[in-house]
Design an enzyme around this catalytic site. Sequence first.
Site: not given
Length: 695
Positions: A438-439, A441-443, A445, A485
């Site tokens: 989704q963003f 910044d969340y890749i 994991p 984000h």
Amino acid sequence: MNIVESYKVMSSKELKNLSLDAYRLMCMAKRMADLYDEKKEIAGKYVHSTSRGHEAIQLAAGFQLKEYDFAAPYYRDESMLLALGFRPYELMLQLMAKRDDPFSGGRSYYSHPSLKRKGFPTIPHQSAATGMQAIPATGIAHGIAYLESQGLLKSKNKPLVLCSLGDGSITEGEVAEAFQMAVLKKLPIVYLVQDNNWGISATGKEMRAMDAYEYALGFKGLERVRVDGSDFEESYHAMENAFEFVRKERRPILVHAKCPLLGHHTSGVRKEWYRGVDIVEQAKADPIFKLEAFLKRHGENDLSLLTIREAAEKIVLTDFELAAQSSDPSGDDFVAHEFAPTKITEEKGLRCPANAEKVIMVDAALHAVDDILRTHPEAIFYGQDVGRRLGGVFREAATLAQKYGDERVFNTPIQEAYIIGSTVGMSAVGVKPIVEIQFADYIWPGINQLVIEVSKSCFLSQGKFPVQALIRVPVGAYGGGGPYHSASIESTLLNIRGIKVVYPSNAADMKGLLKASFYDPNPVVLLEHKGLYWSKVLGTLDAKTIEPDEDYIIPLGKANIIQYADQGKIDSGESAVIITYGMGAYWAKEASRSFVGRIEVLDLRTLNPLDWDEIVSTSKKHGRVFVLTEEPLLNSFAESLAGRISKECFSYLDAPIWTLGSANLPAVPLNVDLEKMMLPSVAKVSEELEKLLTY
């Protein structure tokens, strides 16, 4: 009564005959383990584990697998491979990292198979990272379930997946993601957990509050079975029933098998260093002794068992000598298989068809995915919030679930590791996934799966299992997105070998590059700048372009000159080239207005593969080079590129390579004024251009 007991199939007579074969293979596995210790100067060159103590459950599992099934063994599963029909010789070739190692050609560890062979189940590339295979294996089952739902399976067989895990892996968060998706989507997979109560030097009591059987209770819909994994008869019935259950019910089951650890954790961490009396206690449950007792109760005697054992041991000794004498890799192809070859090598279709209208970037991407889903029933699209209700937080998937159904376009849980890692399994079974983080910044994991599983699969399997996956990632800062984000992540991605990284800066490129990324047989990460999606940021109106036709495609690795300098300025030595991508293309073009005719702008479009020829050509042409990025500059891709240009083009340069990026801070601040202070801008680019041009 356990739910799978009603599926019992084999008679006791059939089991006795199979047990004789199991005994033969157990004797092989034991002699192999012993021989590896005896011949340390040969077998001990590379670290390895053996199956001693786990033979019964592994053989019981391996005997169940059909040619149309899939398997994900773990690093101790050599007995399972023997059950599938591998000769010790083939396994020893991998042990010694020999040229003819059938799995990796000497590139990967012992008992790390990757296999496409008639008469055998398919085994995609297996990594050594504990528990990491759970997500790719579940992705295979997910792909099978999808193909079944669409009537796309080519046979009437009911394939399933066997995922083998050590008990220590169950504490991994990624295993939990796999279990969650397996029960959520009712996937045809058998999780076999081999529990010997040891990690390396840590015991189960130190590592966990519950064992795998108890843990499985928390996953509603995950059936579970306990079994004595040292008893072949009990193990065989349990695995036979578990397989029949999954074939008929098409939902997951976990088999928890308690096993003794009779060998070393690995050849590099030896049991006598730390286990003490535990070695003697666990030896009492040796599967070979238990199977010998079973066979004697069913008519065998010491002589008949000795005959089997001696024949098995002779094969092991002969195969070891053959493997030891076989050739090492020559090195001629050691760089092969980083990527599978792509067929997309030329720009095709119409970039500016007659009467076409302009389209924003986010819609160009949406239309490209729409074209793909309409044309390719094997294609699916999944990620957080891309499903029917929202259609993506940027509306990048709007209407797709309504058009193609919830089996093809669907939401996932918040599971970045599963989103990325499942593409390995999907690809192996013939599904072509488009997934979204989704963003940017969340890749993080999902980086574990991207590095360990996705990027290495083609290389370590010698090209048998390239991962065809398109991973979409919105990136970049604008207008107060804040520290979670706004990330730019290309330098991190570009340090992962075995993936391609694409970064379009306008709608036409978005459509053409997205199509090429989908058709590429390798994993491609498509970085999509949120600030360019709608062309609302000042100076980005050119990101909205005429929409190319449905056939338009741009080969990866081709940069594009989006603004030319005047030839007269080039000839007089007054010009410079800005090499950039993404939002940098717009900062560069706007800044160049103050230097009329003097600035050429090269949009890289693809960061790996990189259009090095065009970079060198433009650098030599102008003699002044400016590398512009949105990332923090220190230790970035931009600095690396500047260094390469400086080395390769040194004699053609009239000034040092100029660079500009964001401030070297750990995050983009939320306040818009602080954000502006951190990021490059037109004014900052203009100021640095002035310095370069007057150097």
